[in-house]
Design a protein around this motif. Structure first.
Motif, PDB file in Angstrom:
ATOM      1  N   THR A   1       0.862  -1.178   0.000  1.00 34.67           N
ATOM      2  CA  THR A   1       0.000   0.000   0.000  1.00 34.67           C
ATOM      3  C   THR A   1       0.902   1.232   0.000  1.00 34.67           C
ATOM      4  O   THR A   1       2.071   1.157   0.382  1.00 34.67           O
ATOM      5  N   GLN A   2       0.353   2.346  -0.430  1.00 30.83           N
ATOM      6  CA  GLN A   2       1.141   3.579  -0.454  1.00 30.83           C
ATOM      7  C   GLN A   2       1.476   3.998   0.970  1.00 30.83           C
ATOM      8  O   GLN A   2       0.609   4.008   1.850  1.00 30.83           O
ATOM      9  N   GLY A   3       2.735   4.366   1.192  1.00 28.19           N
ATOM     10  CA  GLY A   3       3.185   4.633   2.550  1.00 28.19           C
ATOM     11  C   GLY A   3       3.268   6.085   2.944  1.00 28.19           C
ATOM     12  O   GLY A   3       3.567   6.405   4.094  1.00 28.19           O
ATOM     13  N   ASP A   4       3.036   7.016   1.990  1.00 19.70           N
ATOM     14  CA  ASP A   4       3.045   8.436   2.322  1.00 19.70           C
ATOM     15  C   ASP A   4       2.165   9.181   1.321  1.00 19.70           C
ATOM     16  O   ASP A   4       1.532   8.578   0.455  1.00 19.70           O
ATOM     17  N   TYR A   5       2.114  10.514   1.457  1.00 20.72           N
ATOM     18  CA  TYR A   5       1.269  11.317   0.579  1.00 20.72           C
ATOM     19  C   TYR A   5       1.945  11.651  -0.743  1.00 20.72           C
ATOM     20  O   TYR A   5       1.294  12.095  -1.686  1.00 20.72           O
ATOM     21  N   ASP A   6       3.249  11.464  -0.831  1.00 17.11           N
ATOM     22  CA  ASP A   6       3.992  11.880  -2.011  1.00 17.11           C
ATOM     23  C   ASP A   6       4.255  10.763  -3.009  1.00 17.11           C
ATOM     24  O   ASP A   6       4.600  11.022  -4.155  1.00 17.11           O
ATOM     25  N   GLY A   7       4.152   9.511  -2.567  1.00 14.24           N
ATOM     26  CA  GLY A   7       4.432   8.398  -3.456  1.00 14.24           C
ATOM     27  C   GLY A   7       5.867   7.925  -3.391  1.00 14.24           C
ATOM     28  O   GLY A   7       6.325   7.211  -4.289  1.00 14.24           O
ATOM     29  N   LYS A   8       6.605   8.295  -2.326  1.00  9.85           N
ATOM     30  CA  LYS A   8       7.996   7.880  -2.184  1.00  9.85           C
ATOM     31  C   LYS A   8       8.169   6.851  -1.072  1.00  9.85           C
ATOM     32  O   LYS A   8       9.270   6.662  -0.552  1.00  9.85           O
ATOM     33  N   ALA A   9       7.072   6.172  -0.713  1.00  8.30           N
ATOM     34  CA  ALA A   9       7.141   5.133   0.315  1.00  8.30           C
ATOM     35  C   ALA A   9       6.021   4.126   0.086  1.00  8.30           C
ATOM     36  O   ALA A   9       4.954   4.473  -0.429  1.00  8.30           O
ATOM     37  N   VAL A  10       6.266   2.886   0.468  1.00  5.92           N
ATOM     38  CA  VAL A  10       5.249   1.842   0.413  1.00  5.92           C
ATOM     39  C   VAL A  10       5.280   1.063   1.719  1.00  5.92           C
ATOM     40  O   VAL A  10       6.295   1.033   2.423  1.00  5.92           O
ATOM     41  N   ILE A  11       4.162   0.440   2.040  1.00  6.00           N
ATOM     42  CA  ILE A  11       4.087  -0.474   3.179  1.00  6.00           C
ATOM     43  C   ILE A  11       3.920  -1.875   2.615  1.00  6.00           C
ATOM     44  O   ILE A  11       2.946  -2.155   1.909  1.00  6.00           O
ATOM     45  N   VAL A  12       4.862  -2.735   2.899  1.00  5.27           N
ATOM     46  CA  VAL A  12       4.799  -4.125   2.455  1.00  5.27           C
ATOM     47  C   VAL A  12       4.188  -4.955   3.576  1.00  5.27           C
ATOM     48  O   VAL A  12       4.633  -4.876   4.729  1.00  5.27           O
TER      49      VAL A  12
END
Length: 223
Positions: free
Chosen positions: A72-83
């Motif tokens: 899933t997306q991990g922040d508001y900017d698109g520079k992080a994901v949650i695995v």
């Protein structure tokens, strides 16, 4: 306030509400860009696109192999994901190894593990790991698990935020309903989704109670 006055007030409030709703609807219709609905009709179960015996639904082989892997997306900017993933035999490591080349992992992120019990059901070990500090529009390979049971996947980060940046994404939902008898069961689930759902139901009940109390006061005022 007399009975007639209370009734007239309720009718005026209802008329005002209907007028506002109609105004908002007409604004949306006037400014919208609607098109004709597609003639596509979804085929009956089972799916002809991804049959249930497809390999993507198969339980991975190996001891304590990661299952139900998703991001899933991990922040508001698109520079992080949650695995996120699940292991069934033991907790195992909650780390994610990742990099920009296949089977080459230059970075490591540490995550957390949890599980829960629901009546006689005992969940597996649920892992969540935040991978941040990523670059825009870059393909990353990541590895989870340990030993011969480890598994590799990949994802593509979105382009840098810009009004003209093209970005295609998909949304998958589940149109399930909640029976009122399930509310006590929902409250026993520790996950954030259940708590948010329960909180929403409580707010709706509180709103309904306040609305009914106001209506009762208008129609049947105490003297």
């Amino acid at each position: 306030m007399t009975m007639t006055e209370a009734t007239m007030m309720c009718m005026c409030l209802l008329l005002l509400q209907l007028s506002i709703t109609f105004f908002v609807f007409m604004c949306c219709v006037g400014n919208g860009n609607a098109r004709i609905t597609s003639a596509f009709v979804r085929s009956e179960f089972p799916s002809v696109d991804i049959p249930l015996d497809n390999k993507v639904f198969a339980v991975p082989k190996g001891y304590n192999a990661p299952q139900q892997v998703h991001i899933t997306q991990g922040d508001y900017d698109g520079k992080a994901v949650i695995v996120s993933w699940v292991t069934t035999d033991e907790p195992g490591p909650s780390k994610v190894q990742y990099g920009t080349s296949e089977k080459t992992y230059d970075y490591t992120a540490e995550g957390t593990t949890t599980n829960y019990t629901f009546y006689k059901y005992q969940s597996g070990y649920i892992h969540h790991c935040l991978v941040d500090g990523l670059e825009f529009d870059t393909k990353y390979y990541y590895n989870i698990g340990s030993g011969n049971s480890s598994r590799e996947f990949w994802f593509q980060t979105p382009p840098e935020i810009d009004p003209d940046a093209p970005y295609i994404f998909g949304i998958i939902g589940n149109s399930c309903t909640v029976h009122t008898g399930q509310i006590p069961s929902i409250s026993k689930q520790p996950d954030a989704y259940a708590q948010n759902l329960l909180e929403t139901i409580k707010r709706l009940v509180e709103f309904a109670e306040r609305y009914l109390s106001l209506l009762k006061e208008l129609l049947f005022p105490m003297h």
